[in-house]
Design a protein around this motif. Structure first.
Motif, mmCIF file in Angstrom:
data_model
loop_
_atom_site.group_PDB
_atom_site.id
_atom_site.type_symbol
_atom_site.label_atom_id
_atom_site.label_comp_id
_atom_site.label_asym_id
_atom_site.label_seq_id
_atom_site.Cartn_x
_atom_site.Cartn_y
_atom_site.Cartn_z
ATOM 1 N N LEU A 42 0.821 -1.211 0.000
ATOM 2 C CA LEU A 42 0.000 0.000 0.000
ATOM 3 C C LEU A 42 0.853 1.257 0.000
ATOM 4 C CD1 LEU A 42 -2.951 -0.466 2.535
ATOM 5 C CD2 LEU A 42 -3.043 -0.452 0.044
ATOM 6 N N THR A 43 0.399 2.247 -0.750
ATOM 7 C CA THR A 43 1.003 3.575 -0.728
ATOM 8 C C THR A 43 0.152 4.464 0.185
ATOM 9 O OG1 THR A 43 -0.331 4.427 -2.546
ATOM 10 C CG2 THR A 43 1.751 3.299 -3.134
ATOM 11 N N PRO A 44 0.685 5.612 0.587
ATOM 12 C CA PRO A 44 -0.132 6.526 1.393
ATOM 13 C C PRO A 44 -1.418 6.947 0.671
ATOM 14 C CG PRO A 44 2.168 7.190 1.486
ATOM 15 C CD PRO A 44 2.070 6.098 0.455
ATOM 16 N N ALA A 45 -1.348 7.174 -0.628
ATOM 17 C CA ALA A 45 -2.539 7.573 -1.383
ATOM 18 C C ALA A 45 -3.592 6.470 -1.367
ATOM 19 C CB ALA A 45 -2.160 7.928 -2.818
ATOM 20 N N GLN A 46 -3.167 5.225 -1.551
ATOM 21 C CA GLN A 46 -4.102 4.104 -1.520
ATOM 22 C C GLN A 46 -4.734 3.953 -0.135
ATOM 23 O OE1 GLN A 46 -1.334 1.134 -2.851
ATOM 24 N NE2 GLN A 46 -2.063 1.242 -4.967
ATOM 25 N N PHE A 47 -3.915 4.088 0.898
ATOM 26 C CA PHE A 47 -4.421 4.014 2.266
ATOM 27 C C PHE A 47 -5.458 5.114 2.506
ATOM 28 C CE2 PHE A 47 -4.157 5.194 6.788
ATOM 29 C CZ PHE A 47 -4.456 3.970 7.382
ATOM 30 N N GLY A 48 -5.182 6.310 2.014
ATOM 31 C CA GLY A 48 -6.128 7.411 2.157
ATOM 32 C C GLY A 48 -7.449 7.113 1.478
ATOM 33 N N VAL A 49 -7.401 6.598 0.261
ATOM 34 C CA VAL A 49 -8.624 6.253 -0.472
ATOM 35 C C VAL A 49 -9.418 5.190 0.290
ATOM 36 C CG1 VAL A 49 -9.490 5.101 -2.553
ATOM 37 C CG2 VAL A 49 -7.826 6.957 -2.757
ATOM 38 N N LEU A 50 -8.745 4.133 0.717
ATOM 39 C CA LEU A 50 -9.444 3.066 1.451
ATOM 40 C C LEU A 50 -10.069 3.599 2.739
ATOM 41 C CD1 LEU A 50 -6.908 0.099 1.024
ATOM 42 C CD2 LEU A 50 -9.000 0.531 -0.294
ATOM 43 N N THR A 51 -9.356 4.477 3.436
ATOM 44 C CA THR A 51 -9.852 5.032 4.695
ATOM 45 C C THR A 51 -11.099 5.886 4.470
ATOM 46 O OG1 THR A 51 -7.631 4.992 5.652
ATOM 47 C CG2 THR A 51 -9.230 6.453 6.695
ATOM 48 N N VAL A 52 -11.062 6.745 3.464
ATOM 49 C CA VAL A 52 -12.229 7.582 3.174
ATOM 50 C C VAL A 52 -13.418 6.720 2.771
ATOM 51 C CG1 VAL A 52 -13.164 9.334 1.592
ATOM 52 C CG2 VAL A 52 -10.915 9.668 2.622
ATOM 53 N N LEU A 53 -13.175 5.700 1.933
ATOM 54 C CA LEU A 53 -14.275 4.850 1.475
ATOM 55 C C LEU A 53 -14.868 4.001 2.594
ATOM 56 C CD1 LEU A 53 -12.972 3.749 -2.016
ATOM 57 C CD2 LEU A 53 -14.777 5.414 -1.501
ATOM 58 N N LYS A 54 -14.065 3.675 3.590
ATOM 59 C CA LYS A 54 -14.575 2.914 4.740
ATOM 60 C C LYS A 54 -15.636 3.730 5.480
ATOM 61 C CE LYS A 54 -14.618 -0.236 8.037
ATOM 62 N NZ LYS A 54 -15.334 -1.477 7.852
ATOM 63 N N THR A 55 -15.385 5.019 5.633
ATOM 64 C CA THR A 55 -16.327 5.867 6.359
ATOM 65 C C THR A 55 -17.412 6.460 5.457
ATOM 66 O OG1 THR A 55 -14.859 7.772 6.153
ATOM 67 C CG2 THR A 55 -14.666 6.470 8.166
ATOM 68 N N HIS A 56 -17.181 6.473 4.144
ATOM 69 C CA HIS A 56 -18.162 7.022 3.194
ATOM 70 C C HIS A 56 -18.309 6.089 1.988
ATOM 71 C CE1 HIS A 56 -17.265 10.593 5.587
ATOM 72 N NE2 HIS A 56 -18.462 10.986 5.232
ATOM 73 N N PRO A 57 -18.899 4.914 2.197
ATOM 74 C CA PRO A 57 -19.052 3.978 1.077
ATOM 75 C C PRO A 57 -19.933 4.566 -0.025
ATOM 76 C CG PRO A 57 -20.119 3.135 3.086
ATOM 77 C CD PRO A 57 -19.469 4.423 3.436
ATOM 78 N N GLY A 58 -19.562 4.268 -1.256
ATOM 79 C CA GLY A 58 -20.343 4.734 -2.388
ATOM 80 C C GLY A 58 -20.089 6.184 -2.759
ATOM 81 N N LEU A 59 -19.033 6.756 -2.247
ATOM 82 C CA LEU A 59 -18.692 8.145 -2.551
ATOM 83 C C LEU A 59 -18.355 8.273 -4.029
ATOM 84 C CD1 LEU A 59 -18.358 10.759 -0.854
ATOM 85 C CD2 LEU A 59 -15.930 10.224 -0.713
ATOM 86 N N GLY A 60 -18.759 9.371 -4.649
ATOM 87 C CA GLY A 60 -18.436 9.621 -6.044
ATOM 88 C C GLY A 60 -16.951 9.900 -6.210
ATOM 89 N N GLN A 61 -16.422 9.616 -7.393
ATOM 90 C CA GLN A 61 -14.992 9.816 -7.652
ATOM 91 C C GLN A 61 -14.564 11.262 -7.426
ATOM 92 O OE1 GLN A 61 -14.265 6.390 -11.020
ATOM 93 N NE2 GLN A 61 -13.796 8.448 -11.558
ATOM 94 N N SER A 62 -15.376 12.217 -7.841
ATOM 95 C CA SER A 62 -15.022 13.637 -7.666
ATOM 96 C C SER A 62 -14.989 14.013 -6.196
ATOM 97 C CB SER A 62 -16.010 14.532 -8.413
ATOM 98 O OG SER A 62 -15.918 14.303 -9.794
ATOM 99 N N SER A 63 -15.973 13.540 -5.443
ATOM 100 C CA SER A 63 -15.999 13.821 -4.000
ATOM 101 C C SER A 63 -14.825 13.145 -3.302
ATOM 102 C CB SER A 63 -17.314 13.335 -3.384
ATOM 103 O OG SER A 63 -18.394 14.050 -3.924
ATOM 104 N N LEU A 64 -14.482 11.941 -3.753
ATOM 105 C CA LEU A 64 -13.335 11.230 -3.192
ATOM 106 C C LEU A 64 -12.050 12.017 -3.452
ATOM 107 C CD1 LEU A 64 -12.091 8.737 -1.848
ATOM 108 C CD2 LEU A 64 -12.100 7.629 -4.089
ATOM 109 N N ALA A 65 -11.896 12.532 -4.658
ATOM 110 C CA ALA A 65 -10.714 13.334 -4.991
ATOM 111 C C ALA A 65 -10.630 14.549 -4.066
ATOM 112 C CB ALA A 65 -10.764 13.780 -6.454
ATOM 113 N N ARG A 66 -11.749 15.256 -3.877
ATOM 114 C CA ARG A 66 -11.752 16.436 -3.001
ATOM 115 C C ARG A 66 -11.489 16.063 -1.546
ATOM 116 N NH1 ARG A 66 -15.985 17.677 -6.556
ATOM 117 N NH2 ARG A 66 -17.529 16.926 -5.065
ATOM 118 N N ALA A 67 -11.975 14.887 -1.114
ATOM 119 C CA ALA A 67 -11.790 14.457 0.277
ATOM 120 C C ALA A 67 -10.325 14.242 0.617
ATOM 121 C CB ALA A 67 -12.577 13.171 0.538
#
Length: 163
Positions: A42-67
């Motif tokens: 895992l890279t830090p970016a991948q860890f960040g994506v997984l962490t955000v998606l854990k708390t916000h499942p189904g988030l849109g790609q644009s919202s994920l990028a901003r998060a």
């Protein structure tokens, strides 16, 4: 390690610039994280994506990028890598078929759970050279710096639910 004392003045000024030091600190931070998470790949970016998606499942790609303060190209690159590994799934959003939403797979959730201890070790290792009060001060100063200069960023940072 600080630069050698006998440097030309122009190099001494360069090596003391905040931008240079922040970039170098980021390189070191990423290397420490990747070293601790080597077994998980895992890279830090991948860890960040997984962490955000854990708390916000189904988030849109644009919202994920901003998060995460990522541009759209970066988030897409990270998502493709995670999707190839079976850690996330992308599909059309229920309310807007043109928008893609992202969710963790079971494997993604398991990988994120396994990453918690190595990520914490990386955090402690990165801040290890500092005393506790210095650690707190560093975080406060970085939050102040990034908060005050947010409008100058190339990619917006908007935590989920705040935009």
């Amino acid at each position: 390690m600080s630069p050698p004392a006998k440097l030309p003045a122009s190099l001494s000024r360069l090596y003391a610039r905040p931008g240079f030091l922040l970039r170098r600190a980021h390189q070191i931070s990423a290397a420490v994280f990747e070293d601790e998470c080597r077994d998980l790949g895992l890279t830090p970016a991948q860890f960040g994506v997984l962490t955000v998606l854990k708390t916000h499942p189904g988030l849109g790609q644009s919202s994920l990028a901003r998060a995460l303060g990522f541009d759209k190209v970066t988030v897409l690159r990270v998502l493709r890598g995670l999707e190839t590994r079976g850690l996330v799934e992308r599909g059309p959003a229920p309310d807007n078929k043109r928008n893609m939403c992202v969710t963790l797979t079971r494997e993604g959730e398991a990988t994120l759970a396994k990453a918690q201890k190595p990520a914490e070790r990386a955090y402690k290792r990165l801040l290890g050279p500092l005393k506790r009060d210095q650690q707190e001060q560093l975080i406060e100063l970085l939050q102040l710096l990034t908060g005050e200069l947010e409008e100058d960023a190339r990619a917006a940072f908007i935590p989920p639910g705040h935009g």
